[in-house]
Design a protein around this motif. Sequence first.
Motif, mmCIF file in Angstrom:
data_model
loop_
_atom_site.group_PDB
_atom_site.id
_atom_site.type_symbol
_atom_site.label_atom_id
_atom_site.label_comp_id
_atom_site.label_asym_id
_atom_site.label_seq_id
_atom_site.Cartn_x
_atom_site.Cartn_y
_atom_site.Cartn_z
ATOM 1 N N CYS A 211 38.622 49.194 42.332
ATOM 2 C CA CYS A 211 38.671 50.206 41.281
ATOM 3 C C CYS A 211 37.677 51.345 41.511
ATOM 4 O O CYS A 211 37.629 52.299 40.748
ATOM 5 C CB CYS A 211 38.454 49.562 39.903
ATOM 6 N N SER A 212 36.844 51.219 42.538
ATOM 7 C CA SER A 212 35.991 52.353 42.897
ATOM 8 C C SER A 212 36.212 52.765 44.351
ATOM 9 O O SER A 212 36.276 53.934 44.675
ATOM 10 C CB SER A 212 34.512 52.003 42.676
ATOM 11 N N MET A 213 36.377 51.795 45.250
ATOM 12 C CA MET A 213 36.447 52.135 46.672
ATOM 13 C C MET A 213 37.866 52.036 47.241
ATOM 14 O O MET A 213 38.076 52.130 48.437
ATOM 15 C CB MET A 213 35.462 51.271 47.452
ATOM 16 N N GLU A 214 38.816 51.833 46.361
ATOM 17 C CA GLU A 214 40.266 51.917 46.647
ATOM 18 C C GLU A 214 40.858 50.811 47.525
ATOM 19 O O GLU A 214 41.758 50.127 47.106
ATOM 20 C CB GLU A 214 40.636 53.295 47.216
ATOM 21 N N LYS A 215 40.368 50.696 48.787
ATOM 22 C CA LYS A 215 40.943 49.638 49.633
ATOM 23 C C LYS A 215 39.810 48.765 50.139
ATOM 24 O O LYS A 215 38.897 49.267 50.793
ATOM 25 C CB LYS A 215 41.682 50.238 50.836
ATOM 26 N N VAL A 216 39.885 47.475 49.865
ATOM 27 C CA VAL A 216 38.785 46.589 50.224
ATOM 28 C C VAL A 216 39.335 45.281 50.793
ATOM 29 O O VAL A 216 40.389 44.804 50.372
ATOM 30 C CB VAL A 216 37.864 46.357 48.988
ATOM 31 N N PHE A 217 38.632 44.747 51.799
ATOM 32 C CA PHE A 217 39.054 43.454 52.342
ATOM 33 C C PHE A 217 37.829 42.603 52.655
ATOM 34 O O PHE A 217 36.709 43.092 52.760
ATOM 35 C CB PHE A 217 39.907 43.628 53.605
ATOM 36 N N LEU A 240 41.823 35.379 53.659
ATOM 37 C CA LEU A 240 41.813 36.774 54.079
ATOM 38 C C LEU A 240 42.245 37.546 52.830
ATOM 39 O O LEU A 240 43.396 37.452 52.426
ATOM 40 C CB LEU A 240 42.807 37.002 55.225
ATOM 41 N N ASP A 241 41.304 38.223 52.205
ATOM 42 C CA ASP A 241 41.584 38.880 50.922
ATOM 43 C C ASP A 241 41.773 40.380 51.085
ATOM 44 O O ASP A 241 41.136 41.010 51.940
ATOM 45 C CB ASP A 241 40.413 38.646 49.947
ATOM 46 N N TYR A 242 42.624 40.942 50.229
ATOM 47 C CA TYR A 242 42.849 42.382 50.248
ATOM 48 C C TYR A 242 43.108 42.870 48.832
ATOM 49 O O TYR A 242 43.734 42.164 48.028
ATOM 50 C CB TYR A 242 44.055 42.724 51.126
ATOM 51 N N GLU A 243 42.638 44.068 48.532
ATOM 52 C CA GLU A 243 42.873 44.659 47.220
ATOM 53 C C GLU A 243 42.972 46.168 47.388
ATOM 54 O O GLU A 243 42.199 46.762 48.149
ATOM 55 C CB GLU A 243 41.697 44.289 46.283
ATOM 56 N N GLN A 244 43.933 46.774 46.685
ATOM 57 C CA GLN A 244 44.173 48.212 46.853
ATOM 58 C C GLN A 244 44.433 48.894 45.511
ATOM 59 O O GLN A 244 45.224 48.403 44.701
ATOM 60 C CB GLN A 244 45.389 48.418 47.789
ATOM 61 N N ALA A 245 43.793 50.039 45.314
ATOM 62 C CA ALA A 245 44.021 50.824 44.098
ATOM 63 C C ALA A 245 45.302 51.640 44.232
ATOM 64 O O ALA A 245 45.771 51.886 45.347
ATOM 65 C CB ALA A 245 42.836 51.753 43.848
ATOM 66 N N PHE A 246 45.853 52.046 43.107
ATOM 67 C CA PHE A 246 47.093 52.833 43.051
ATOM 68 C C PHE A 246 48.234 52.107 43.774
ATOM 69 O O PHE A 246 48.960 52.706 44.563
ATOM 70 C CB PHE A 246 46.884 54.239 43.641
ATOM 71 N N ILE A 393 36.111 42.103 32.115
ATOM 72 C CA ILE A 393 36.974 42.924 31.242
ATOM 73 C C ILE A 393 36.376 44.323 31.091
ATOM 74 O O ILE A 393 37.074 45.340 31.201
ATOM 75 C CB ILE A 393 37.143 42.256 29.847
ATOM 76 N N ASP A 394 35.062 44.367 30.886
ATOM 77 C CA ASP A 394 34.387 45.658 30.694
ATOM 78 C C ASP A 394 34.531 46.575 31.907
ATOM 79 O O ASP A 394 34.508 47.795 31.780
ATOM 80 C CB ASP A 394 32.899 45.444 30.391
ATOM 81 N N SER A 395 34.670 45.981 33.090
ATOM 82 C CA SER A 395 34.750 46.816 34.299
ATOM 83 C C SER A 395 36.009 47.685 34.298
ATOM 84 O O SER A 395 36.118 48.620 35.083
ATOM 85 C CB SER A 395 34.700 45.937 35.562
ATOM 86 N N PHE A 396 36.953 47.359 33.427
ATOM 87 C CA PHE A 396 38.186 48.160 33.381
ATOM 88 C C PHE A 396 38.158 49.203 32.251
ATOM 89 O O PHE A 396 39.175 49.819 31.943
ATOM 90 C CB PHE A 396 39.398 47.239 33.210
ATOM 91 N N ARG A 397 36.985 49.386 31.616
ATOM 92 C CA ARG A 397 36.918 50.300 30.476
ATOM 93 C C ARG A 397 36.563 51.724 30.877
ATOM 94 O O ARG A 397 36.605 52.636 30.063
ATOM 95 C CB ARG A 397 35.880 49.811 29.449
ATOM 96 N N TYR A 398 36.149 51.921 32.127
ATOM 97 C CA TYR A 398 35.573 53.235 32.486
ATOM 98 C C TYR A 398 36.307 53.876 33.655
ATOM 99 O O TYR A 398 35.711 54.304 34.633
ATOM 100 C CB TYR A 398 34.087 53.068 32.804
ATOM 101 N N GLY A 399 37.607 53.890 33.575
ATOM 102 C CA GLY A 399 38.385 54.556 34.619
ATOM 103 C C GLY A 399 38.794 53.617 35.725
ATOM 104 O O GLY A 399 38.330 53.739 36.856
ATOM 105 N N ALA A 400 39.644 52.646 35.377
ATOM 106 C CA ALA A 400 40.115 51.687 36.386
ATOM 107 C C ALA A 400 41.582 51.956 36.707
ATOM 108 O O ALA A 400 42.439 51.881 35.826
ATOM 109 C CB ALA A 400 39.937 50.260 35.877
ATOM 110 N N PRO A 401 41.907 52.291 37.920
ATOM 111 C CA PRO A 401 43.301 52.575 38.277
ATOM 112 C C PRO A 401 44.141 51.300 38.359
ATOM 113 O O PRO A 401 43.596 50.213 38.528
ATOM 114 C CB PRO A 401 43.192 53.215 39.669
ATOM 115 N N PRO A 402 45.475 51.448 38.258
ATOM 116 C CA PRO A 402 46.326 50.288 38.545
ATOM 117 C C PRO A 402 46.065 49.837 39.979
ATOM 118 O O PRO A 402 45.797 50.668 40.851
ATOM 119 C CB PRO A 402 47.754 50.824 38.391
#
Length: 438
Positions: A211-217, A240-246, A393-402
């Motif tokens: 939610c801040s750095m967009e693509k993380v593994f 092997l984990d991956y997470e991506q914004a937008f 939960i709070d981490s999604f209160r200040y501008g968290a993208p899908p």
Amino acid sequence: MEEYENIIDLKEFNNKRVLIKEIFEEPLVDVELAGWLYDSRDLGKIKFLILKDISGQVQVTGVKGKVSDDVLKIMDKISRESVIYVKGKVINSKQAPGGKEVIPEQIEILANAEELPIDVTDFSKTELPKRLDYRFLDLHRKKIQAIFKIQSTIMQAYREFMIKEGAIEAVFPSIISSSSEGGTDLFEVKYFNKKAFLSQSCQLYKQMVACSMEKVFTIFTVWRAEKHNTVRHLNEARQLDYEQAFADEFVVMDVLSRAVQYIVKKVLELNKKELEILEVKLKVPDVKYLTFAEVKKIMEKEGVHCEEDDLGTDAEKKLGELFPDTIVFVHDWPLSGKPFYIMPKGNGLSRGFDAIYQGMEISSGGQRIHIPELLEERLKANNLDPKNFKSYIDSFRYGAPPHAGWGIGLERLTMLILGIKNIREVIMFPRDRDRLTP
Ligand code: AMO
């Protein structure tokens, strides 16, 4: 022992060392080698040693009259798997394996091996539990080394792929304050005067970072206190984990398929010898997308049991038979069968998926909930207390993208790429219900 002096000068040796495979690749004459004694034979006038190192093996031949008596005497007393240093000359020899052998000028025993508790030859019939008791010795075997050389390629290729995708590598805490996957399978640890747990997944953290750095593994160790003892479960595993914004689930399923294809291509390119040793015929997998409802229909037709909100082992196996060498994505998964953080899609469905490869789940993932109120609702629906998830939960209160992501089981992927039946074979030091050492 008060003093220990190295038998050879290790610094000097490292400057001159020749790896055994180089003997067969280059026209070398004078060599200094070190490794383990795989086998020896004594025909009276002629003595043979088979020396192995991480790169290969070579015959060392001592002929009476041609090699000094001192060297012949040492050749007589080396036990299997002892560590030796050999200085000698390489010559061509029609009879020797690979067409070359070494005529020794000096041999030193660097470490003596006692009588071996397990068979470490290529034809070893020692059963797995016993081999795991002596895993450090089992790792002397060519076959076992081949498995872990390939696993090393898998991890390296994963990193390479992700860096090319523009993702950043992150590290996450292994001690957590509350469950990240729901359920009961947590190992409790004492954290000063608080109760804490070993991480089941880096799920919540990778989401916060996406939610801040967009693509993380990351390659992350997870602990699952599952009580069942199966050939596909460990109590300590790697993901092997991956997470991506937008991103939604379809965006990240595409990333997953390309990641696995890249990994398999790299193994094919870099591990030809190891695949040969393990007698594995590997193919770059195809990709197929099916909804959960479509899979249910297929299973009904095939007469295979499929649960209401999960596939189960029989259905996974069937998918492997119907679609071999294929990553089968099963999406539009029933919401009740997915963890609390998976985004609902309406009609009792979710944006979660599983990936099945060669008849087994290698990964699950999906789009996540980035809306605090919805997350609270889903936690409650899963009988979890939102109070325990406040900072998440709070981490999604200040501008968290899908955002969306997944986790692939490293050991599962290794066993399925290599067609190995028991997951314990593909982890150096397994932790299961009964095993905590070595
Ligand atoms: P899940 O719990 O499905 O999802 O795990 C993801 C993948 O990790 C592997 N795996 C295991 N391997 C061996 N032994 C185990 N006990 C074990 N548990 C899991 C499997 C599985 O498919 N946080 C989510 C992933 C995500 O949504 O990003 C998660 O952990 O291959």
